[in-house]
Design an enzyme around this catalytic site. Structure first.
Site, mmCIF file in Angstrom:
data_model
loop_
_atom_site.group_PDB
_atom_site.id
_atom_site.type_symbol
_atom_site.label_atom_id
_atom_site.label_comp_id
_atom_site.label_asym_id
_atom_site.label_seq_id
_atom_site.Cartn_x
_atom_site.Cartn_y
_atom_site.Cartn_z
ATOM 1 N N HIS A 1 0.842 -1.197 0.000
ATOM 2 C CA HIS A 1 0.000 0.000 0.000
ATOM 3 C C HIS A 1 0.877 1.246 0.000
ATOM 4 O O HIS A 1 1.910 1.314 0.655
ATOM 5 C CB HIS A 1 -1.032 -0.005 1.138
ATOM 6 N N ASP B 1 5.632 2.619 7.239
ATOM 7 C CA ASP B 1 4.268 2.160 6.921
ATOM 8 C C ASP B 1 3.622 3.121 5.929
ATOM 9 O O ASP B 1 2.998 4.079 6.327
ATOM 10 C CB ASP B 1 3.453 2.064 8.204
ATOM 11 N N GLU C 1 -5.374 1.758 1.904
ATOM 12 C CA GLU C 1 -5.254 0.591 2.805
ATOM 13 C C GLU C 1 -5.609 0.989 4.223
ATOM 14 O O GLU C 1 -6.256 0.244 4.956
ATOM 15 C CB GLU C 1 -3.830 0.018 2.761
ATOM 16 N N GLU C 2 -5.162 2.190 4.589
ATOM 17 C CA GLU C 2 -5.337 2.627 5.983
ATOM 18 C C GLU C 2 -6.804 2.890 6.321
ATOM 19 O O GLU C 2 -7.150 3.040 7.481
ATOM 20 C CB GLU C 2 -4.469 3.871 6.259
ATOM 21 N N ASP D 1 4.084 -4.926 3.663
ATOM 22 C CA ASP D 1 3.568 -3.805 4.435
ATOM 23 C C ASP D 1 4.420 -3.705 5.703
ATOM 24 O O ASP D 1 4.281 -4.531 6.609
ATOM 25 C CB ASP D 1 2.093 -4.063 4.779
ATOM 26 N N HIS E 1 2.118 4.686 12.754
ATOM 27 C CA HIS E 1 0.981 5.600 12.593
ATOM 28 C C HIS E 1 1.191 6.945 13.303
ATOM 29 O O HIS E 1 0.221 7.570 13.732
ATOM 30 C CB HIS E 1 -0.331 4.938 13.041
HETATM 31 N N1 TRP Z 1 -0.877 -1.267 7.726
HETATM 32 C C1 TRP Z 1 -1.104 -2.283 8.730
HETATM 33 C C2 TRP Z 1 -2.092 -1.701 9.707
HETATM 34 O O1 TRP Z 1 -2.054 -0.495 9.939
HETATM 35 C C3 TRP Z 1 0.175 -2.616 9.435
HETATM 36 C C4 TRP Z 1 0.103 -3.903 10.127
HETATM 37 C C5 TRP Z 1 -0.186 -4.119 11.429
HETATM 38 C C6 TRP Z 1 0.335 -5.158 9.533
HETATM 39 N N2 TRP Z 1 -0.130 -5.434 11.677
HETATM 40 C C7 TRP Z 1 0.169 -6.074 10.549
HETATM 41 C C8 TRP Z 1 0.663 -5.559 8.251
HETATM 42 C C9 TRP Z 1 0.341 -7.430 10.288
HETATM 43 C C10 TRP Z 1 0.824 -6.892 8.003
HETATM 44 C C11 TRP Z 1 0.649 -7.822 9.006
HETATM 45 O O2 TRP Z 1 -2.924 -2.414 10.241
HETATM 46 ZN ZN ZN Z 2 0.607 -0.518 6.487
#
Ligand code: TRP
Ligand code: ZN
Ligand code: CA
Length: 331
Positions: free
Chosen positions: A134, A146, A180-181, A209, A296
């Site tokens: 993403h 991220d 994605e977010e 990601d 974040h």
């Molecule tokens: N972009 C994901 C999110 O904000 C980041 C993330 C958290 C993630 N836990 C994860 C990505 C586990 C892959 C697997 O939720």
């Molecule tokens: Zn992410």
């Protein structure tokens, strides 16, 4: 030792040097077999080794994402100008490298969102291998780990495919997802847009990601066994232990693919969970601290990256794609 690394085209010298170095680390079924003027007229096709992805190039993309955020109110979020500027940057690189790109629009939360799809011409499209990341950040910050990290990792791998002029047996497709977010909106839109027949042509989807977390872990998605194994095989060549990804299964863009019955895999270096003492023992870094304390947050800047993790994970992406697409050298 393989037999034929003395033949090469000038354009492929760097990649082939890396391939020659890497071949000793790889399984015996993998050979560097560069093509060149001196080659026989009809050489037997042989799988070519994946290149070492230059982490400096990956970091240069992160620098660009950082500057884009800075010039656009501090983020690269869905519906904000920094998102589209990020997409334009990635698309420009891919177009110049010979990819066929398309921008898929969708609407979410009252704003237009965009996915970027890039196809490498050639290969059997009924057996397509996809890699995705993403491209949007949260509104709180520039989103460099991220997910500038995954976005830059697959971008540089795509550019390496072009540098090698890879002629894979399977078709290769890369994707950068919007929103994605907001709940994997872009990737879900893409999967929804595929006819059942198109879905069946995707042999596997690999998701990246967060792959440069500053206090990194090495997590491999525990999903499709073949896709999991190719990553484990790569990290085994580095004698680097991995763990199964457990920090929220289905929390990224692989989820819509998995739900549509498409085999999925991926890599992750950790978000807001805490690194244990046992994990710090095997991976280094700080026990009792988050894998990414800036998850974040506004401090998810280009300083929020572990270069070694970014390097290993980027190299792992290339290894997996070269293995899964069964590339042959250009001629
Ligand atoms: N972009 C994901 C999110 O904000 C980041 C993330 C958290 C993630 N836990 C994860 C990505 C586990 C892959 C697997 O939720
Ligand atoms: Zn992410
Ligand atoms: Ca590398």
């Amino acid at each position: 030792m393989h037999s034929s690394h003395s033949r090469h085209t000038p354009v492929a010298v760097a990649a082939l040097a890396a391939a020659a170095l890497a071949v000793g680390l790889l399984a015996p079924t993998v050979h560097a077999a560069p093509a060149a003027p001196a080659a026989p007229a009809t050489p037997a096709p042989t799988a070519v080794s994946a290149p070492d992805i230059p982490v400096a190039n990956v970091k240069a993309h992160l620098t660009q994402f950082q500057q884009i955020a800075k010039a656009n109110g501090g983020n690269r979020a869905h519906g904000r100008s920094g998102y589209k500027a990020s997409l334009d940057y990635v698309k420009g690189k891919l177009d110049a490298a010979g990819f066929t790109t398309s921008v898929q629009q969708f609407s979410s939360s009252g704003a237009t969102g965009y996915n970027l799809i890039a196809d490498w011409p050639g290969g059997d499209t009924s057996r397509t291998v996809m890699a995705g990341a993403h491209l949007d950040s949260v509104t709180e910050g520039p989103g460099i780990n991220d997910n500038g990290s995954g976005s830059a990792g697959i971008l540089e791998t795509a550019l390496a495919v072009s540098r090698a002029q890879l002629k894979p047996d399977k078709h290769l497709r890369f994707a950068w997802w919007g929103a994605e977010e907001l709940g994997m909106v872009g990737s879900q839109h893409y999967v929804n847009s595929l006819a059942a027949d198109d879905r069946s042509k995707i042999s596997g989807y690999l998701n990246f990601d967060m792959i440069g977390s500053p206090n990194p872990g090495y997590f491999v998605y525990d999903d499709d066994p073949t896709l999991e194994k190719v990553f484990k095989d790569y990290f085994a060549t580095l004698s680097l232990p991995t763990e199964i990804e457990t920090e929220g299964d289905g929390r990224s863009d692989h989820a819509p693919f998995k739900n549509a019955g498409i085999p999925v895999g991926g890599l992750f270096s950790g978000a807001d969970y805490t690194k244990t003492a046992a994990q710090a023992q095997k991976w280094g870094g700080s026990a009792g601290k988050e894998f990414d304390a800036c998850y974040h947050a506004s401090c998810d800047t280009s300083a929020n990256i572990d270069d070694t993790a970014l390097d290993h994970n980027s190299d792992a992406i290339a290894y997996a794609l070269w293995q899964l697409a069964a590339g042959t050298p250009s001629s």
